[in-house]
Structure formats: structure tokens, C-alpha cells
Enzyme design. Structure first.
Site, PDB file in Angstrom:
ATOM      1  N   SER A   1     -19.638 -19.694  10.631  1.00 41.06           N
ATOM      2  CA  SER A   1     -18.854 -21.082  11.031  1.00 41.06           C
ATOM      3  C   SER A   1     -17.745 -21.379  10.278  1.00 41.06           C
ATOM      4  CB  SER A   1     -19.895 -22.181  10.974  1.00 41.06           C
ATOM      5  OG  SER A   1     -19.339 -23.415  11.171  1.00 41.06           O
TER       6      SER A   1
ATOM      7  N   HIS B   1     -18.026 -18.803  15.144  1.00 45.72           N
ATOM      8  CA  HIS B   1     -18.791 -20.084  15.493  1.00 45.72           C
ATOM      9  C   HIS B   1     -17.871 -21.255  15.152  1.00 45.72           C
ATOM     10  CE1 HIS B   1     -22.129 -22.616  16.269  1.00 45.72           C
ATOM     11  NE2 HIS B   1     -21.833 -23.566  15.256  1.00 45.72           N
TER      12      HIS B   1
ATOM     13  N   ASP C   1     -16.996 -25.111  15.229  1.00 48.28           N
ATOM     14  CA  ASP C   1     -17.569 -26.280  15.267  1.00 48.28           C
ATOM     15  C   ASP C   1     -16.654 -27.655  15.329  1.00 48.28           C
ATOM     16  OD1 ASP C   1     -20.475 -26.051  14.570  1.00 48.28           O
ATOM     17  OD2 ASP C   1     -19.782 -25.323  12.798  1.00 48.28           O
TER      18      ASP C   1
ATOM     19  N   MET D   1     -15.954 -31.339  16.338  1.00 51.95           N
ATOM     20  CA  MET D   1     -16.505 -32.727  15.895  1.00 51.95           C
ATOM     21  C   MET D   1     -15.498 -33.834  16.096  1.00 51.95           C
ATOM     22  SD  MET D   1     -18.739 -31.511  12.391  1.00 51.95           S
ATOM     23  CE  MET D   1     -17.356 -31.875  11.267  1.00 51.95           C
TER      24      MET D   1
ATOM     25  N   HIS E   1     -19.335 -24.900  19.333  1.00 51.69           N
ATOM     26  CA  HIS E   1     -20.357 -25.748  19.384  1.00 51.69           C
ATOM     27  C   HIS E   1     -19.657 -27.190  19.435  1.00 51.69           C
ATOM     28  CE1 HIS E   1     -23.637 -27.604  16.561  1.00 51.69           C
ATOM     29  NE2 HIS E   1     -23.830 -28.062  17.780  1.00 51.69           N
TER      30      HIS E   1
ATOM     31  N   MET F   1     -19.572 -30.810  19.247  1.00 57.40           N
ATOM     32  CA  MET F   1     -20.559 -31.859  18.544  1.00 57.40           C
ATOM     33  C   MET F   1     -19.691 -33.164  18.872  1.00 57.40           C
ATOM     34  SD  MET F   1     -21.945 -30.391  15.066  1.00 57.40           S
ATOM     35  CE  MET F   1     -20.417 -29.248  14.974  1.00 57.40           C
TER      36      MET F   1
ATOM     37  N   MET G   1     -30.590 -26.722  16.432  1.00 57.14           N
ATOM     38  CA  MET G   1     -30.143 -27.077  14.920  1.00 57.14           C
ATOM     39  C   MET G   1     -31.076 -27.320  13.880  1.00 57.14           C
ATOM     40  SD  MET G   1     -26.555 -28.945  15.234  1.00 57.14           S
ATOM     41  CE  MET G   1     -26.379 -28.323  13.539  1.00 57.14           C
TER      42      MET G   1
ATOM     43  N   PHE H   1     -22.034 -31.848   9.139  1.00 54.33           N
ATOM     44  CA  PHE H   1     -21.710 -31.255   7.909  1.00 54.33           C
ATOM     45  C   PHE H   1     -22.243 -29.861   7.574  1.00 54.33           C
ATOM     46  CE2 PHE H   1     -22.554 -35.585   7.776  1.00 54.33           C
ATOM     47  CZ  PHE H   1     -21.261 -36.393   7.363  1.00 54.33           C
ATOM     48  N   SER H   2     -21.328 -29.015   6.993  1.00 47.36           N
ATOM     49  CA  SER H   2     -21.945 -27.750   6.351  1.00 47.36           C
ATOM     50  C   SER H   2     -22.530 -28.047   5.062  1.00 47.36           C
ATOM     51  CB  SER H   2     -20.880 -26.627   6.344  1.00 47.36           C
ATOM     52  OG  SER H   2     -20.082 -27.235   5.449  1.00 47.36           O
TER      53      SER H   2
ATOM     54  N   ASP I   1     -28.841 -22.922  13.892  1.00 45.97           N
ATOM     55  CA  ASP I   1     -27.600 -23.534  13.160  1.00 45.97           C
ATOM     56  C   ASP I   1     -27.810 -24.499  12.143  1.00 45.97           C
ATOM     57  OD1 ASP I   1     -25.016 -24.171  12.409  1.00 45.97           O
ATOM     58  OD2 ASP I   1     -24.437 -24.913  14.405  1.00 45.97           O
TER      59      ASP I   1
ATOM     60  N   GLY J   1     -22.647 -21.237   7.728  1.00 45.18           N
ATOM     61  CA  GLY J   1     -21.120 -21.410   7.276  1.00 45.18           C
ATOM     62  C   GLY J   1     -20.908 -21.374   5.872  1.00 45.18           C
TER      63      GLY J   1
HETATM   64  C1  DX5 Z   1     -23.115 -28.279  11.404  1.00 38.98           C
HETATM   65  C2  DX5 Z   1     -22.689 -27.230  11.910  1.00 38.98           C
HETATM   66  C3  DX5 Z   1     -22.886 -26.124  11.389  1.00 38.98           C
HETATM   67  C4  DX5 Z   1     -22.524 -25.867   9.862  1.00 38.98           C
HETATM   68  C5  DX5 Z   1     -23.332 -24.848   9.363  1.00 38.98           C
HETATM   69  O1  DX5 Z   1     -22.870 -29.495  12.059  1.00 38.98           O
HETATM   70  O2  DX5 Z   1     -22.947 -27.128  13.410  1.00 38.98           O
HETATM   71  O3  DX5 Z   1     -22.528 -24.838  12.414  1.00 38.98           O
HETATM   72  O4  DX5 Z   1     -21.117 -25.466   9.953  1.00 38.98           O
HETATM   73  O5  DX5 Z   1     -23.191 -24.776   8.056  1.00 38.98           O
HETATM   74  P1  DX5 Z   1     -24.156 -24.509   6.794  1.00 38.98           P
HETATM   75  O6  DX5 Z   1     -24.500 -23.074   7.207  1.00 38.98           O
HETATM   76  O7  DX5 Z   1     -23.545 -24.619   5.639  1.00 38.98           O
HETATM   77  O8  DX5 Z   1     -25.474 -25.199   6.806  1.00 38.98           O
HETATM   78 ZN    ZN Z   2     -22.414 -25.411  14.601  1.00 45.05          ZN
END
Ligand code: DX5
Ligand code: ZN
Length: 221
Positions: A16, A41, A43, A45, A74, A76, A145, A151-152, A183, A205
Site C-alpha cells: 500500500s 494498492h 488507498d 481517503m 481502495h 475509502m 479490512m 490509517f496504516s 488489508d 503498508g
Molecule cells: C487502511 C488502509 C490500508 C493500510 C494498511 O485504511 O486501507 O491499506 O494502508 O497499512 P498497514 O499494513 O500498515 O496496516
Molecule cells: Zn487499503
């Protein structure tokens, strides 16, 4: 025909970009390509469906010429149907939207398919698989999810891995064709929990982009 697993039987890796250095996104895409990434990937947002704002179509468009890897977008975002056409035009290959954000899911899946793209449905940790019953026959990906979106670097919610097993069983029983993606919180310690549950795509991520990339990629793929 969609190839579900890679040769070694582990999930395909979808790093990601959310965890990459945003001042070097081109390098991040190259790093994914050279280290066994099967998807990029992305993301998206909007600050409404989730608290933060990340990036949108112009960023996809800039990155698109850099790689032939599929862009796994993805969304969001609230009202995802209003963004399908622009993300398709910007170079998305898979467009996944949240069940919680879309009343007319079937119409949105149809729109994504009309644009010539693969369609995915995503669920947050508090949404059960049962809510997807009427959309599963139509989608190409189901994204589970394993953290709350936005957030990562969050810790995986282990209970969510049961949904992967349920989706795999439903697919087998009904001859559905979707890929199952997980994810959130996937790292060297947790990847086995999604692999064992039968996931096809592992999104990662922070575990991919933090620290030493070669080592990270080797434990994740
Ligand atoms: C969260 C995202 C994920 C995120 C994953 O909202 O959809 O794709 O980037 O990050 P990690 O792997 O650090 O949890
Ligand atoms: Zn994602």
C-alpha cells in the site's frame, strides 16, 4: 481466468502506497515492482468516510506510466459511485468500494464493469459477511479490512480473519469467482493468520515500506 495463488501457495502481495514516502512515490512504485509486488494498492481517503485525506485521481494518473502492475484502488470515500469514472480513466484496474458507503452496490459494481474494470466490495471490521450476500455473485474482489480503515500501522483485529474463512467457504459452495483480499496490520507475525484463512491477496503498508525493503518483501511474499 483469474490466477488465485502464486506458485508457492502464499497470497499475492499488494503493498500500500499509503505507507510510502509521499515525496518519492515513483520510487515506491518501482520498489513494489522489483520486490514481488503483484498489485499496487492505492488507498483513497476523503476525510468523510474516514478521518484523513490521502490522494486522488491526479496522483494515479502520474504514476500510471511507471508500471504495468495492476492498480488496486481502495476507495475509502463516501458516495463512491461518483468517483468510479474518474478513477477508471486515471488508470485503476480494480476499483473496490465500501459496502458501508454505498446503498446501490449492484449499480456501482455494474458501473465499474461498464468502465472495463474489476469491481471489489470492502467491509470494515464491524460489518459481517452476511451483509454481502446479495453482492457476492457480482464482484471480482472482496476486501476484508483487518483494521478500522483510515490509517496504516494499526494492530490487526484477529477476529476479522474468520471472515476470510467464511468468504472462502461461500465461494466454494456457490461457485463464486471473487478474490479475497485482507488489508490492515499484516506483517511478518500476522501474515500466517490470513494465509491460513485462505486469503488470495495480502495488502501491506507499513510492514512493506518501513525499514529494509528487501527483508520486508521476503517475509511477506
Ligand atoms: C487502511 C488502509 C490500508 C493500510 C494498511 O485504511 O486501507 O491499506 O494502508 O497499512 P498497514 O499494513 O500498515 O496496516
Ligand atoms: Zn487499503
Amino acid at each position: 481466468m483469474i490466477h488465485i495463488m502464486n506458485a508457492s501457495g502464499v497470497p499475492r502481495l499488494a503493498p500500500s502506497l499509503l505507507a510510502a514516502d509521499f515525496s518519492h512515490l515513483a520510487d515506491a512504485v518501482c520498489a513494489i515492482e522489483s520486490r514481488s509486488g503483484a498489485f499496487v494498492h492505492i488507498d483513497v481517503m476523503d476525510g468523510v468516510f474516514v478521518p484523513e485525506i490521502s490522494f486522488g485521481e491526479p496522483v494515479l494518473r502520474s504514476l500510471r506510466p511507471l508500471t504495468k502492475l495492476p492498480f488496486d484502488v481502495h476507495l475509502m470515500v463516501a458516495q463512491p459511485e461518483t468517483h468510479v469514472e474518474s478513477f477508471a480513466a486515471a488508470g485503476a484496474d480494480y476499483i473496490t468500494f465500501h459496502a458501508e458507503a454505498a446503498i446501490h452496490q449492484h449499480r456501482t459494481v455494474h458501473l465499474i464493469h461498464q468502465m472495463g474494470k474489476k469491481a471489489g466490495i470492502a467491509i470494515v471490521p464491524s460489518t459481517p459477511v452476511s451483509q454481502l450476500a446479495e453482492i457476492l455473485p457480482f464482484v471480482d474482489i472482496v476486501l476484508v479490512m483487518t483494521v478500522n480503515p483510515g490509517f496504516s500501522s494499526q494492530k490487526m483485529i484477529m477476529r476479522c480473519t474468520e471472515k476470510i474463512r467464511d468468504l472462502a467457504a461461500l465461494r466454494a459452495q456457490n461457485h463464486y469467482v471473487y478474490l479475497i483480499s485482507a488489508d490492515g496490520g499484516i506483517n511478518a507475525k500476522t501474515i500466517a493468520s490470513v494465509t491460513d484463512a485462505g486469503v488470495d491477496i495480502a495488502v501491506s503498508g507499513s510492514a512493506f515500506f518501513s525499514g529494509e525493503l528487501n527483508g520486508n518483501a521476503s517475509v511477506l511474499s
